[in-house]
Design a protein around this motif. Structure first.
Motif, PDB file in Angstrom:
ATOM      1  N   ASN A   1      -9.095  13.132   5.475  1.00  0.00           N
ATOM      2  CA  ASN A   1      -8.234  14.046   4.725  1.00  0.00           C
ATOM      3  C   ASN A   1      -8.185  13.657   3.255  1.00  0.00           C
ATOM      4  O   ASN A   1      -8.624  12.589   2.848  1.00  0.00           O
ATOM      5  N   ASP A   2      -7.659  14.534   2.474  1.00  0.00           N
ATOM      6  CA  ASP A   2      -7.597  14.367   1.028  1.00  0.00           C
ATOM      7  C   ASP A   2      -6.382  13.517   0.683  1.00  0.00           C
ATOM      8  O   ASP A   2      -5.298  14.038   0.442  1.00  0.00           O
ATOM      9  N   SER A   3      -6.548  12.208   0.683  1.00  0.00           N
ATOM     10  CA  SER A   3      -5.443  11.328   0.337  1.00  0.00           C
ATOM     11  C   SER A   3      -5.954  10.182  -0.525  1.00  0.00           C
ATOM     12  O   SER A   3      -7.159   9.941  -0.617  1.00  0.00           O
ATOM     13  N   VAL A   4      -5.019   9.497  -1.151  1.00  0.00           N
ATOM     14  CA  VAL A   4      -5.338   8.389  -2.041  1.00  0.00           C
ATOM     15  C   VAL A   4      -4.510   7.196  -1.603  1.00  0.00           C
ATOM     16  O   VAL A   4      -3.293   7.305  -1.427  1.00  0.00           O
TER      17      VAL A   4
ATOM     18  N   ILE B   1      -3.106   3.604  -2.677  1.00  0.00           N
ATOM     19  CA  ILE B   1      -2.847   2.798  -3.870  1.00  0.00           C
ATOM     20  C   ILE B   1      -2.511   1.391  -3.412  1.00  0.00           C
ATOM     21  O   ILE B   1      -1.617   1.194  -2.589  1.00  0.00           O
ATOM     22  N   LYS B   2      -3.243   0.423  -3.950  1.00  0.00           N
ATOM     23  CA  LYS B   2      -3.033  -0.984  -3.591  1.00  0.00           C
ATOM     24  C   LYS B   2      -2.790  -1.782  -4.868  1.00  0.00           C
ATOM     25  O   LYS B   2      -3.413  -1.521  -5.885  1.00  0.00           O
ATOM     26  N   ASN B   3      -1.915  -2.782  -4.742  1.00  0.00           N
ATOM     27  CA  ASN B   3      -1.754  -3.693  -5.866  1.00  0.00           C
ATOM     28  C   ASN B   3      -2.734  -4.847  -5.718  1.00  0.00           C
ATOM     29  O   ASN B   3      -3.368  -5.022  -4.686  1.00  0.00           O
ATOM     30  N   ASP B   4      -2.865  -5.619  -6.774  1.00  0.00           N
ATOM     31  CA  ASP B   4      -3.833  -6.712  -6.835  1.00  0.00           C
ATOM     32  C   ASP B   4      -3.135  -8.036  -6.536  1.00  0.00           C
ATOM     33  O   ASP B   4      -2.047  -8.289  -7.038  1.00  0.00           O
ATOM     34  N   GLU B   5      -3.767  -8.878  -5.744  1.00  0.00           N
ATOM     35  CA  GLU B   5      -3.142 -10.144  -5.354  1.00  0.00           C
ATOM     36  C   GLU B   5      -2.857 -11.049  -6.539  1.00  0.00           C
ATOM     37  O   GLU B   5      -1.957 -11.890  -6.479  1.00  0.00           O
ATOM     38  N   ASP B   6      -3.585 -10.878  -7.637  1.00  0.00           N
ATOM     39  CA  ASP B   6      -3.342 -11.683  -8.831  1.00  0.00           C
ATOM     40  C   ASP B   6      -2.483 -10.954  -9.856  1.00  0.00           C
ATOM     41  O   ASP B   6      -2.167 -11.517 -10.910  1.00  0.00           O
ATOM     42  N   GLY B   7      -2.131  -9.697  -9.581  1.00  0.00           N
ATOM     43  CA  GLY B   7      -1.294  -8.929 -10.498  1.00  0.00           C
ATOM     44  C   GLY B   7      -1.989  -8.535 -11.785  1.00  0.00           C
ATOM     45  O   GLY B   7      -1.340  -8.299 -12.795  1.00  0.00           O
ATOM     46  N   GLY B   8      -3.311  -8.408 -11.751  1.00  0.00           N
ATOM     47  CA  GLY B   8      -4.050  -8.071 -12.957  1.00  0.00           C
ATOM     48  C   GLY B   8      -4.583  -6.662 -12.998  1.00  0.00           C
ATOM     49  O   GLY B   8      -5.272  -6.277 -13.946  1.00  0.00           O
ATOM     50  N   GLY B   9      -4.257  -5.868 -11.968  1.00  0.00           N
ATOM     51  CA  GLY B   9      -4.770  -4.507 -11.940  1.00  0.00           C
ATOM     52  C   GLY B   9      -4.222  -3.736 -10.760  1.00  0.00           C
ATOM     53  O   GLY B   9      -3.400  -4.237  -9.988  1.00  0.00           O
ATOM     54  N   ILE B  10      -4.665  -2.515 -10.647  1.00  0.00           N
ATOM     55  CA  ILE B  10      -4.240  -1.627  -9.574  1.00  0.00           C
ATOM     56  C   ILE B  10      -5.491  -0.912  -9.048  1.00  0.00           C
ATOM     57  O   ILE B  10      -6.439  -0.688  -9.798  1.00  0.00           O
ATOM     58  N   TYR B  11      -5.472  -0.587  -7.750  1.00  0.00           N
ATOM     59  CA  TYR B  11      -6.618   0.042  -7.109  1.00  0.00           C
ATOM     60  C   TYR B  11      -6.232   1.379  -6.503  1.00  0.00           C
ATOM     61  O   TYR B  11      -5.177   1.506  -5.879  1.00  0.00           O
ATOM     62  N   PHE B  12      -7.131   2.347  -6.675  1.00  0.00           N
ATOM     63  CA  PHE B  12      -6.988   3.665  -6.070  1.00  0.00           C
ATOM     64  C   PHE B  12      -8.202   3.873  -5.175  1.00  0.00           C
ATOM     65  O   PHE B  12      -9.338   3.863  -5.656  1.00  0.00           O
ATOM     66  N   PHE B  13      -7.963   4.080  -3.879  1.00  0.00           N
ATOM     67  CA  PHE B  13      -9.042   4.322  -2.919  1.00  0.00           C
ATOM     68  C   PHE B  13      -9.035   5.793  -2.530  1.00  0.00           C
ATOM     69  O   PHE B  13      -7.991   6.343  -2.183  1.00  0.00           O
ATOM     70  N   VAL B  14     -10.219   6.393  -2.593  1.00  0.00           N
ATOM     71  CA  VAL B  14     -10.375   7.828  -2.353  1.00  0.00           C
ATOM     72  C   VAL B  14     -11.665   8.070  -1.583  1.00  0.00           C
ATOM     73  O   VAL B  14     -12.501   7.175  -1.453  1.00  0.00           O
TER      74      VAL B  14
ATOM     75  N   ASN C   1       0.849  -1.190   0.000  1.00  0.00           N
ATOM     76  CA  ASN C   1       0.000   0.000   0.000  1.00  0.00           C
ATOM     77  C   ASN C   1       0.884   1.240   0.000  1.00  0.00           C
ATOM     78  O   ASN C   1       1.861   1.309   0.737  1.00  0.00           O
ATOM     79  N   TYR C   2       0.483   2.192  -0.808  1.00  0.00           N
ATOM     80  CA  TYR C   2       1.130   3.504  -0.819  1.00  0.00           C
ATOM     81  C   TYR C   2       0.047   4.550  -0.594  1.00  0.00           C
ATOM     82  O   TYR C   2      -1.113   4.336  -0.931  1.00  0.00           O
ATOM     83  N   VAL C   3       0.447   5.687  -0.060  1.00  0.00           N
ATOM     84  CA  VAL C   3      -0.491   6.789   0.160  1.00  0.00           C
ATOM     85  C   VAL C   3       0.020   8.017  -0.572  1.00  0.00           C
ATOM     86  O   VAL C   3       1.183   8.391  -0.447  1.00  0.00           O
ATOM     87  N   MET C   4      -0.889   8.626  -1.337  1.00  0.00           N
ATOM     88  CA  MET C   4      -0.591   9.897  -1.980  1.00  0.00           C
ATOM     89  C   MET C   4      -1.325  10.973  -1.191  1.00  0.00           C
ATOM     90  O   MET C   4      -2.543  10.891  -1.016  1.00  0.00           O
ATOM     91  N   GLN C   5      -0.560  11.937  -0.687  1.00  0.00           N
ATOM     92  CA  GLN C   5      -1.151  13.036   0.085  1.00  0.00           C
ATOM     93  C   GLN C   5      -0.180  14.204   0.083  1.00  0.00           C
ATOM     94  O   GLN C   5       0.989  14.050  -0.263  1.00  0.00           O
ATOM     95  N   LYS C   6      -0.659  15.359   0.482  1.00  0.00           N
ATOM     96  CA  LYS C   6       0.185  16.561   0.442  1.00  0.00           C
ATOM     97  C   LYS C   6       1.282  16.525   1.494  1.00  0.00           C
ATOM     98  O   LYS C   6       2.404  16.918   1.238  1.00  0.00           O
ATOM     99  N   GLU C   7       0.955  16.084   2.675  1.00  0.00           N
ATOM    100  CA  GLU C   7       1.919  15.972   3.776  1.00  0.00           C
ATOM    101  C   GLU C   7       1.748  14.622   4.440  1.00  0.00           C
ATOM    102  O   GLU C   7       0.633  14.101   4.514  1.00  0.00           O
TER     103      GLU C   7
END
Length: 155
Positions: free
Chosen positions: A110-113, A115-128, A89-95
């Motif tokens: 807060n305003d952050s995103v 990012i998660k990878n997929d357990e099967d490696g077939g896609g990427i997820y952005f949670f907002v 998991n990664y987080v995109m945010q200002k601070e």
């Protein structure tokens, strides 16, 4: 605010390849071509996204800044038949904000995103945050993609 996930299947990027069979260790030309297209697309998409919202990218469990290349990498995006995949998991945010768990992130409005990878490696997820500017930006930017909307699960 409710967190919502947007799943991007790699078949949106590689229209002429069955992305179920992507293996990051496979040297087949067609597989390599598709994976390279996904890497290039991911790098460009996250670059534009982070610039638009002035986000920095952090490891979820630390204050360490990461580069877009850490996300747009075979190790993060694709499964390996030999080594499997490490869910990250990664987080995109200002601070940087320290979260002890995904549940903590879910409760933070807060305003952050996330990012998660997929357990099967077939896609990427952005949670907002649902209906946030970031949510609308993704939907608008990817209006020609077939997107999967998924509920957030803090696990």
């Amino acid at each position: 605010m409710k967190k919502i996930g947007i799943g991007i299947d790699y078949s949106n990027i590689c229209k002429d390849y069955n992305t179920v069979y992507l293996d990051r260790d496979n040297k087949d030309p067609a597989t390599s071509k598709c994976m390279n297209a996904v890497l290039v697309w991911t790098k460009a998409f996250i670059s534009e996204f982070s610039e638009c919202f002035e986000y920095k990218i952090y490891n979820f469990n630390s204050s360490s800044l990461v580069t877009i290349d850490d996300i747009a990498s075979k190790r993060f995006l694709f499964y390996s038949l030999e080594k499997e995949i490490t869910l990250q998991n990664y987080v995109m945010q200002k601070e940087h904000v320290q979260y002890n768990s995904l549940a903590d992130w879910e409760l933070d409005n807060n305003d952050s995103v996330l990012i998660k990878n997929d357990e099967d490696g077939g896609g990427i997820y952005f949670f907002v945050n649902q209906n946030s500017n970031a949510h609308q930006w993704i939907i608008t930017k990817l209006n020609d993609f077939s997107l999967d909307e998924v509920d957030f699960e803090a696990k």
